[in-house]
Write a protein that holds these residues in place. Structure first.
Motif, PDB file in Angstrom:
ATOM      1  N   GLU A 237     -82.248 -44.884 -95.837  1.00 40.93           N
ATOM      2  CA  GLU A 237     -81.260 -45.479 -95.215  1.00 40.93           C
ATOM      3  C   GLU A 237     -80.469 -45.205 -93.837  1.00 40.93           C
ATOM      4  OE1 GLU A 237     -77.777 -43.584 -97.445  1.00 40.93           O
ATOM      5  OE2 GLU A 237     -79.446 -43.097 -99.776  1.00 40.93           O
ATOM      6  N   LEU A 238     -80.743 -44.133 -93.681  1.00 34.31           N
ATOM      7  CA  LEU A 238     -80.419 -43.803 -91.704  1.00 34.31           C
ATOM      8  C   LEU A 238     -81.557 -45.307 -91.110  1.00 34.31           C
ATOM      9  CD1 LEU A 238     -80.493 -40.763 -91.878  1.00 34.31           C
ATOM     10  CD2 LEU A 238     -78.243 -41.990 -91.411  1.00 34.31           C
ATOM     11  N   ARG A 239     -83.030 -45.716 -91.415  1.00 34.64           N
ATOM     12  CA  ARG A 239     -83.560 -46.713 -90.627  1.00 34.64           C
ATOM     13  C   ARG A 239     -82.277 -47.696 -91.187  1.00 34.64           C
ATOM     14  NH1 ARG A 239     -89.685 -44.062 -92.267  1.00 34.64           N
ATOM     15  NH2 ARG A 239     -89.679 -43.083 -90.132  1.00 34.64           N
TER      16      ARG A 239
ATOM     17  N   GLY B 177     -81.724 -36.388-101.100  1.00 33.19           N
ATOM     18  CA  GLY B 177     -83.286 -36.346-101.002  1.00 33.19           C
ATOM     19  C   GLY B 177     -83.795 -36.723 -99.568  1.00 33.19           C
ATOM     20  N   VAL B 178     -84.625 -36.314 -99.121  1.00 28.95           N
ATOM     21  CA  VAL B 178     -85.149 -36.606 -97.825  1.00 28.95           C
ATOM     22  C   VAL B 178     -85.296 -37.970 -97.683  1.00 28.95           C
ATOM     23  CG1 VAL B 178     -86.157 -35.710 -96.090  1.00 28.95           C
ATOM     24  CG2 VAL B 178     -85.505 -34.003 -97.145  1.00 28.95           C
ATOM     25  N   ARG B 179     -86.369 -38.048 -97.935  1.00 30.25           N
ATOM     26  CA  ARG B 179     -87.588 -39.607 -98.032  1.00 30.25           C
ATOM     27  C   ARG B 179     -85.532 -40.510 -98.617  1.00 30.25           C
ATOM     28  NH1 ARG B 179     -92.464 -38.316-101.608  1.00 30.25           N
ATOM     29  NH2 ARG B 179     -93.504 -36.943-100.026  1.00 30.25           N
ATOM     30  N   ALA B 180     -85.235 -40.551 -99.783  1.00 25.90           N
ATOM     31  CA  ALA B 180     -84.529 -41.322 -99.335  1.00 25.90           C
ATOM     32  C   ALA B 180     -83.216 -41.794 -98.599  1.00 25.90           C
ATOM     33  CB  ALA B 180     -83.417 -41.718-100.716  1.00 25.90           C
ATOM     34  N   SER B 181     -83.018 -40.500 -97.667  1.00 25.18           N
ATOM     35  CA  SER B 181     -82.070 -40.136 -96.723  1.00 25.18           C
ATOM     36  C   SER B 181     -82.188 -41.185 -95.332  1.00 25.18           C
ATOM     37  CB  SER B 181     -81.505 -39.303 -96.263  1.00 25.18           C
ATOM     38  OG  SER B 181     -80.729 -38.413 -97.480  1.00 25.18           O
ATOM     39  N   ILE B 182     -83.544 -41.135 -95.428  1.00 27.72           N
ATOM     40  CA  ILE B 182     -84.814 -41.820 -93.803  1.00 27.72           C
ATOM     41  C   ILE B 182     -84.416 -42.531 -94.364  1.00 27.72           C
ATOM     42  CG2 ILE B 182     -86.804 -41.844 -92.686  1.00 27.72           C
ATOM     43  CD1 ILE B 182     -86.704 -39.151 -93.769  1.00 27.72           C
TER      44      ILE B 182
END
Length: 505
Positions: A377-379, A370-375
Motif C-alpha cells: 500500500e505504501l509503495r 500485516g507487513v507485506r500488505a502495508s508495504i
C-alpha cells in the motif's frame, strides 16, 4: 610518484616478469608438514561426521597451520602461533574420553607443540634471501594486516618495508625485488600481471602442494593475456610423514580459516513488532553484532589522513576488512537520541509526544494489515523506502530517510502532517548535530590512538570523554553471515561476546 608514472613503471615491470618468470621458493618444513598431515586427517574425520565434536579443535589447528604458512617469523615475534598452539593442545585434552580416536588427538597436539618449538625454515630463507639481494632494494608482501605487523617487527633491523597487496603503488622506485610470503594462490593475480617490481619471488612451505600462479577469470577469453612462467627452487629438508589422506582426496580441505555458519534457525517466519531481520557479523576481539537493514553504520578507515578517518559505511558495504565503531553495551543511536532530545530543551516533550503518536499508529496498522500488505500500500502511494516500514516503529529511528516519505506515511495513517513532520525534522537535525560533535571527538580519539596496534590486533577501545559515549570500540569485521536471523531489535548493533571468529584472519 604520479599515477601516469606508476602505470608506465608497472608496464615495464610486467615486461620483465613475463620475460624472466616468477620465482617460487619451496622450503622444507618437517614440523609444519607433520601438523599439515594431522590437520588433514582431522579434517577428513570431521567431514565424515557432520555433527562431530572435534569442530573447535579443527578450527584452532587450521588457524595454527595457516599462521605457520603465512607468518614465518621466528619465536619471539609470533604470539599468534603460541596462542593457536596452546588452543590446539587445550581442545585435544578436552576431547580425551569423548572420542574414540585418541591417537589422532595425541598426534595433532604433539604436532602443534612441535610447530611452537621450532622456527619456520621459510622465515630463515626469507631473511637469507633479503640479505643476499641487499635489503635496500627489497620489499616484502604479507597476506593480512596481522601478518604484516608481525613480519614488520621482525624485519625492522633490515629496514625492509612490509606491505599488503593493495599498497604496492607505494613501493619506492629503488625497490627491485618483491618477496611475497605465502603460496601464490592466496594472493591476487595483479601481483604478477601488474607487478610493482621487475622481480617477484614467492616463499612457501613444501607441504602446501598448490604452486600455480593465479590468473584473472577472463584470461582464457582474452587475446594476448599475460602468461607468466614459474621457476621453482627447493630448499632444506623436504621429508614429510606418510598420510592416509591422498592429496587428491575431495575433502574440501580449506587452508584459509573459515567461519562456521550453522544455517538459519528462524525459518520462514516474519519479524514481530520488536524484532528485526539481521546479519550476524563477526568482529575481532571475540565480538559480534547483529546488523540490521539500516542505511548506514559508523566506520573507521585507518588509511585515510588525520581528520577524515571516522565515517559511515553503507550496511551493504560492511564486509570483511571494514572497521566498525560501536558503543559497547548499547547502540550509538540510543545515546544520540537522548542527547538530541536534551538539545531540544523545552520542545523535547512535544516532540516526543508527536513521535510516539505516529509510531503507535504505525504499529497498530502493521498489526492489523500485516507487513507485506502495508508495504504494498505504501509503495502504491509513492513511498520510496516502504520496505523499511517495520523499522520506523523503533523509537530511536527518527523518520523515513526521505522527508516526503514521512508526509505520505502520515497521510496513509490518517494523521495530519503537522506538527509531526516538522517535529521529526527538528529532531533529526538535532541528531545530526550530536553525530557531528561525536565524530569530531572520535577523530580526536583516533588521532591519539596507536593505529599500528589497531592494524595488528584489529580492535581497540577509543578514549571518549563525552557522557554516554565513553565505551566506544573499533573492531575489524572478520565475517558476515550469508543469511539473516530474526532477533530482538534492541540487540541489533550492540557488541556481544562471541568466540565464533576467534581463529579468523
Amino acid at each position: 610518484m604520479n599515477r601516469v608514472h606508476d602505470v608506465i613503471r608497472r608496464y615495464k615491470a610486467s615486461v620483465e616478469v613475463v620475460r624472466h618468470g616468477v620465482e617460487v621458493f619451496v622450503v622444507g618444513d618437517p614440523a609444519g608438514a607433520r601438523l599439515n598431515a594431522a590437520v588433514r586427517s582431522l579434517g577428513y574425520t570431521v567431514s565424515e561426521n557432520s555433527s562431530d565434536v572435534r569442530g573447535d579443535l579443527l578450527r584452532a589447528a587450521n588457524a595454527l597451520r595457516w599462521r605457520r604458512m603465512m607468518q614465518p617469523q621466528p619465536d619471539g615475534f609470533h604470539l599468534a602461533v603460541t596462542e593457536a598452539a596452546s588452543a590446539v593442545v587445550r581442545e585435544a585434552r578436552t576431547l580425551r574420553g569423548a572420542v574414540a580416536d585418541e591417537v589422532l588427538l595425541d598426534e595433532i597436539a604433539e604436532a602443534a607443540q612441535g610447530v611452537c618449538q621450532t622456527d619456520s625454515p621459510v622465515g630463515g630463507e626469507l631473511w637469507r634471501s633479503i640479505e643476499e639481494a641487499n635489503p635496500s632494494i627489497c620489499a616484502v608482501v604479507a597476506g593480512s594486516n596481522r601478518a604484516r605487523a608481525g613480519l614488520q617487527d621482525w624485519l625492522t633491523s633490515l629496514s625492509v618495508p612490509v606491505l599488503l597487496p593493495g599498497e604496492l603503488s607505494d613501493v619506492s622506485e629503488r625497490v627491485e625485488q618483491l618477496y611475497v610470503v605465502g603460496p601464490p594462490s592466496f594472493f591476487p593475480p595483479s601481483l604478477v600481471t601488474a607487478p610493482a617490481t621487475n622481480e617477484v619471488t614467492f616463499l612457501m612451505p613444501a607441504w602446501f602442494r598448490q604452486r600455480a600462479i593465479p590468473v584473472s577469470r577472463f584470461a582464457d577469453q582474452a587475446d594476448g593475456a599475460i602468461k607468466v612462467s614459474i621457476r621453482e627452487w627447493t630448499f632444506g629438508d623436504l621429508s614429510e610423514p606418510e598420510s592416509p589422506i591422498s592429496d587428491d582426496e575431495p575433502m574440501g580441505d580449506a587452508y584459509y580459516p573459515q567461519p562456521i555458519w550453522r544455517g538459519r534457525i528462524s525459518g520462514d517466519s516474519e519479524p514481530g513488532p520488536d524484532e528485526a531481520e539481521a546479519w550476524k557479523v563477526l568482529l575481532a576481539g571475540n565480538l559480534a553484532i547483529w546488523l540490521d537493514d539500516g542505511d548506514r553504520i559508523r566506520a573507521l578507515d585507518p588509511s585515510q589522513p588525520e581528520g577524515e578517518r571516522v565515517t559511515y559505511a553503507a550496511v551493504k558495504d560492511v564486509v570483511p576488512g571494514t572497521y566498525l565503531v560501536l558503543r559497547d553495551g548499547e547502540t550509538e543511536r540510543g545515546a544520540m537520541y537522548e542527547a538530541a532530545l536534551h538539545l531540544m530543551g523545552p520542545r523535547a516533550g512535544a516532540i516526543e509526544a508527536t513521535q510516539r503518536g505516529w509510531k503507535t499508529a504505525l504499529e497498530e496498522r502493521l498489526a492489523s494489515r500485516g507487513v507485506r500488505a502495508s508495504i504494498a500500500e505504501l509503495r502504491a502511494r509513492g513511498v520510496r523506502s516502504a520496505a523499511r516500514v517495520r523499522a520506523w516503529t523503533e523509537t530511536t529511528l527518527i523518520s523515513p530517510k526521505h522527508e516526503h516519505d514521512l508526509v505520505l506515511l502520515l497521510g496513509w495513517l490518517g494523521l495530519a502532517a503537522e506538527p509531526s513532520h516538522q517535529n521529526a525534522m527538528a529532531l533529526r537535525r538535532a541528531v545530526y548535530q550530536v553525530s557531528a560533535d561525536l565524530r569530531e571527538e572520535l577523530e580526536n580519539a583516533v588521532s591519539r590512538a596507536d593505529l599500528a596496534a589497531l592494524e595488528r590486533d584489529s580492535h581497540m577501545s577509543l578514549d571518549i570523554q563525552r557522557e554516554g559515549f565513553r565505551s566506544i570500540v573499533a573492531a575489524k569485521v572478520l565475517a558476515r553471515s550469508p543469511y539473516t536471523e530474526i532477533v530482538p531489535r534492541l540487540r541489533t548493533r550492540v557488541p556481544f561476546f562471541d568466540r565464533s571468529g576467534e581463529w579468523l584472519e
